[in-house]
Enzyme design. Structure first.
Site, PDB file in Angstrom:
ATOM      1  N   GLU A 281      75.630  90.912  41.216  1.00 44.89           N
ATOM      2  CA  GLU A 281      74.650  90.011  40.591  1.00 44.89           C
ATOM      3  C   GLU A 281      73.254  90.443  41.073  1.00 44.89           C
ATOM      4  O   GLU A 281      73.068  90.707  42.268  1.00 44.89           O
ATOM      5  CB  GLU A 281      74.947  88.586  41.076  1.00 44.89           C
ATOM      6  CG  GLU A 281      74.210  87.520  40.305  1.00 44.89           C
ATOM      7  CD  GLU A 281      74.639  86.115  40.766  1.00 44.89           C
ATOM      8  OE1 GLU A 281      74.856  85.923  41.974  1.00 44.89           O
ATOM      9  OE2 GLU A 281      74.747  85.231  39.909  1.00 44.89           O
TER      10      GLU A 281
ATOM     11  N   ARG B   1      79.327  87.423  38.036  1.00 43.29           N
ATOM     12  CA  ARG B   1      78.791  86.502  37.023  1.00 43.29           C
ATOM     13  C   ARG B   1      78.445  87.249  35.725  1.00 43.29           C
ATOM     14  O   ARG B   1      78.622  88.460  35.621  1.00 43.29           O
ATOM     15  CB  ARG B   1      77.593  85.696  37.525  1.00 43.29           C
ATOM     16  CG  ARG B   1      77.956  84.721  38.649  1.00 43.29           C
ATOM     17  CD  ARG B   1      77.178  83.411  38.513  1.00 43.29           C
ATOM     18  NE  ARG B   1      77.563  82.444  39.512  1.00 43.29           N
ATOM     19  CZ  ARG B   1      76.924  82.263  40.665  1.00 43.29           C
ATOM     20  NH1 ARG B   1      75.848  82.970  40.944  1.00 43.29           N
ATOM     21  NH2 ARG B   1      77.332  81.360  41.519  1.00 43.29           N
TER      22      ARG B   1
HETATM   23  N1  LIG Z   1      69.248  78.154  38.612  1.00 39.81           N
HETATM   24  C1  LIG Z   1      70.070  79.208  38.701  1.00 39.81           C
HETATM   25  N2  LIG Z   1      70.426  79.679  39.913  1.00 39.81           N
HETATM   26  C2  LIG Z   1      71.231  80.736  39.938  1.00 39.81           C
HETATM   27  C3  LIG Z   1      71.716  81.359  38.788  1.00 39.81           C
HETATM   28  N3  LIG Z   1      72.500  82.372  39.154  1.00 39.81           N
HETATM   29  C4  LIG Z   1      72.521  82.370  40.477  1.00 39.81           C
HETATM   30  N4  LIG Z   1      71.735  81.413  40.954  1.00 39.81           N
HETATM   31  C5  LIG Z   1      71.405  81.167  42.356  1.00 39.81           C
HETATM   32  C6  LIG Z   1      72.467  80.550  43.151  1.00 39.81           C
HETATM   33  C7  LIG Z   1      72.291  81.186  44.498  1.00 39.81           C
HETATM   34  O1  LIG Z   1      71.296  80.493  45.224  1.00 39.81           O
HETATM   35  C8  LIG Z   1      71.779  82.570  44.174  1.00 39.81           C
HETATM   36  C9  LIG Z   1      72.846  83.637  44.124  1.00 39.81           C
HETATM   37  O2  LIG Z   1      74.072  83.119  43.703  1.00 39.81           O
HETATM   38  P1  LIG Z   1      75.453  83.416  44.475  1.00 39.81           P
HETATM   39  O3  LIG Z   1      76.424  82.408  43.973  1.00 39.81           O
HETATM   40  O4  LIG Z   1      75.820  84.811  44.103  1.00 39.81           O
HETATM   41  O5  LIG Z   1      75.183  83.291  45.931  1.00 39.81           O
HETATM   42  O6  LIG Z   1      71.165  82.450  42.918  1.00 39.81           O
HETATM   43  C10 LIG Z   1      71.297  80.867  37.531  1.00 39.81           C
HETATM   44  O7  LIG Z   1      71.648  81.385  36.454  1.00 39.81           O
HETATM   45  N5  LIG Z   1      70.480  79.795  37.545  1.00 39.81           N
END
Ligand SMILES: Nc1nc2c(ncn2[C@H]2C[C@H](O)[C@@H](COP(=O)(O)O)O2)c(=O)[nH]1
Ligand SMILES: Nc1ncnc2c1ncn2[C@@H]1O[C@H](COP(=O)(O)OP(=O)(O)O)[C@@H](O)[C@H]1O
Length: 332
Positions: free
Chosen positions: A123, A197
Site C-alpha cells: 500500500e 488493499r
Molecule cells: N481515510 C483513509 N485512511 C486510510 C485509507 N487507506 C489507509 N488509510 C490509513 C489507515 C492507516 O492509518 C494508514 C495505513 O493503513 P494500514 O492499515 O496499512 O496500516 O492509512 C483510506 O483509503 N482512507
C-alpha cells in the site's frame, strides 16, 4: 524487393473473445489510397508493452508503416506480444483487505518470502505521508515533500478526508496498473500479484465510512463516486481482481497492534473508529450487504483468514496459513 514506403493506414477493428477471456482485435490496416492491405491480429488486454492497444478506447487511427520488412517486423512483434499477453493473463490478481494494523503488511511479507510465484505490491502509505511538489525535479531543485496528507487527514478529517480519498484512490489505481514482474511471466506454477488493499476498499471501506461519519459531505461523496466509477469502467479488466483475502480480527486486537506499531500519525485513532471500519469490512466481505457498482466484484471469491492468530515466529501456524492461501490461489 520492397521499397521502404511510408504509408498511412486507417485501422478497422473487430473484437473477438478467446480462451481465458483475452480480447483479440482482428485488425485490418488499409492504405488510404486502397492499394495496400495487411491484416494482422492485435491482442488487447492488461498491462502489455507500448506496442499494444491497452483498452477499449485505444484507437490507432494513423499508423505509419513501411511495406515489406516493417510488415514482417510487425507480424513478429504481434506474435511476441500475443505470447506475452498470454503470460500476463495467467497472472492472478488478489488484494489483501483488513482493518488498520490487523497485520496486512506482516502477512504480505510472509507470502512474499514463501513463494517466488507471488509478488506483493505494498500500500503506498509513504506517498500519502510525503506528497511531493509537482514541479519538475532537477539536481538543483530536488523533489520537495510539500505535506503529510495522512497526518492532515487525521488532524482535520472534515477538511482533508475528500482530498485524501481522491489521492489514495489514484495511488491505488497506479499500483493496480503496474505490470507483473517478468519473474511471474515465466512461472510454471500459479503466479499471483497480491495488492495490499485496492481501489475497492478505497471506496467500499474508507470513503464510504468517511461519508457515513460525516467527514465527507454529500457533494464530495457524489463527485468521488462518479470519478471512481468512471475510472474503473475505463480501465475495466486491467484493474479487476480475481480474489480477495480478508484478514479478520476483532477491532480491539487491531487497536493493540496499532499501539505496538506506533506510527506517529495514528496516535489519535480511537477504538470506535476501528469498529466502524470493521463493520464496513464485514458488510462488504462477509454479509455482502454493501451496495457494489461493478458486476465482477459481486462474484469475486473471498478467503477469510483468522488474523487474530499470532503467527510471527510460529512455523506451524504459518504453514497452515500458507496452505490455505495456496489452495485459494489454485482455485481462482
Ligand atoms: N481515510 C483513509 N485512511 C486510510 C485509507 N487507506 C489507509 N488509510 C490509513 C489507515 C492507516 O492509518 C494508514 C495505513 O493503513 P494500514 O492499515 O496499512 O496500516 O492509512 C483510506 O483509503 N482512507
Ligand atoms: N498475527 C500477528 N500477531 C501479532 N502481532 C502481529 C500480527 N500481525 C502483525 N502484527 C503486528 O501488528 C503491528 C501491525 O502490523 P502491520 O502488518 O503493520 O499491519 P497493517 O499492515 O495491517 O497495518 C505490527 O507491529 C506487527 O508486528
Amino acid at each position: 524487393m520492397y521499397r521502404a514506403l511510408s504509408l498511412t493506414f486507417a485501422l478497422r477493428s473487430m473484437r473477438l473473445t478467446v480462451g481465458s477471456g483475452v480480447k483479440i482485435k482482428s485488425v485490418s490496416l488499409f492504405h488510404r489510397t486502397g492499394n495496400a492491405k495487411a491484416i494482422q491480429s492485435v491482442v488487447t488486454g492488461r498491462n502489455l508493452g507500448s506496442s499494444i492497444c491497452h483498452d477499449k478506447s485505444s484507437v490507432v487511427d494513423k499508423t505509419i508503416l513501411s511495406v515489406g520488412t516493417r510488415r514482417t517486423c510487425l507480424s513478429t512483434q504481434l506474435h511476441t506480444d500475443a505470447k506475452k499477453m498470454d503470460a500476463v493473463s495467467r497472472v492472478k490478481r488478489v488484494s489483501i483487505e483488513g482493518n488498520i494494523a490487523v497485520g496486512k503488511s506482516t502477512f504480505a511479507q510472509l507470502l512474499q518470502s514463501a513463494n517466488q510465484d507471488w509478488e506483493i505490491a505494498q500500500e503506498p502509505v509513504s506517498k500519502w505521508q510525503n506528497v511531493e511538489s509537482a514541479s519538475s525535479q532537477t539536481e538543483a531543485n530536488p523533489q520537495q515533500t510539500v505535506s503529510n496528507l495522512l497526518q492532515m487527514m487525521y488532524q482535520d478529517s472534515h477538511r482533508w478526508s475528500y482530498t485524501f480519498q481522491t489521492f489514495s484512490c489514484m495511488s491505488r489505481l497506479r499500483t493496480q496498473l503496474q505490470p507483473p514482474p517478468t519473474r511471474l511471466l515465466s512461472s510454471e506454477g500459479t503466479p499471483v500479484q497480491v495488492f495490499e488493499r485496492s481501489v475497492y476498499s478505497d471506496r467500499y471501506i474508507f470513503a464510504l465510512n468517511m461519508f457515513e461519519l460525516g467527514y465527507i459531505n454529500s457533494t464530495e461523496w457524489a463527485v468521488y463516486q462518479d470519478t471512481h466509477t468512471f475510472l474503473l469502467e475505463q480501465f475495466d479488466r486491467r484493474i479487476q481482481l480475481e480474489g480477495v483475502i480478508y484478514l479478520r480480527a476483532p477491532p480491539k486486537t487491531c487497536m493493540d497492534r496499532l499501539g505496538k506499531r506506533g506510527r506517529a500519525e495514528e496516535q489519535g485513532v480511537q477504538l470506535e473508529y476501528l469498529e466502524t471500519l470493521h463493520t464496513q469490512h464485514e458488510n462488504w466481505l462477509v454479509h455482502k450487504s454493501t451496495e457494489l457498482h461493478f458486476e465482477h466484484l459481486k462474484q469475486v471469491p473471498v478467503l477469510i483468514v483468522d488474523a487474530s492468530l499470532e503467527f510471527e515466529g510460529n512455523q506451524e501456524v504459518q504453514g497452515r496459513l500458507l496452505t490455505q492461501v495456496q489452495t485459494f490461489f489454485d482455485g481462482l
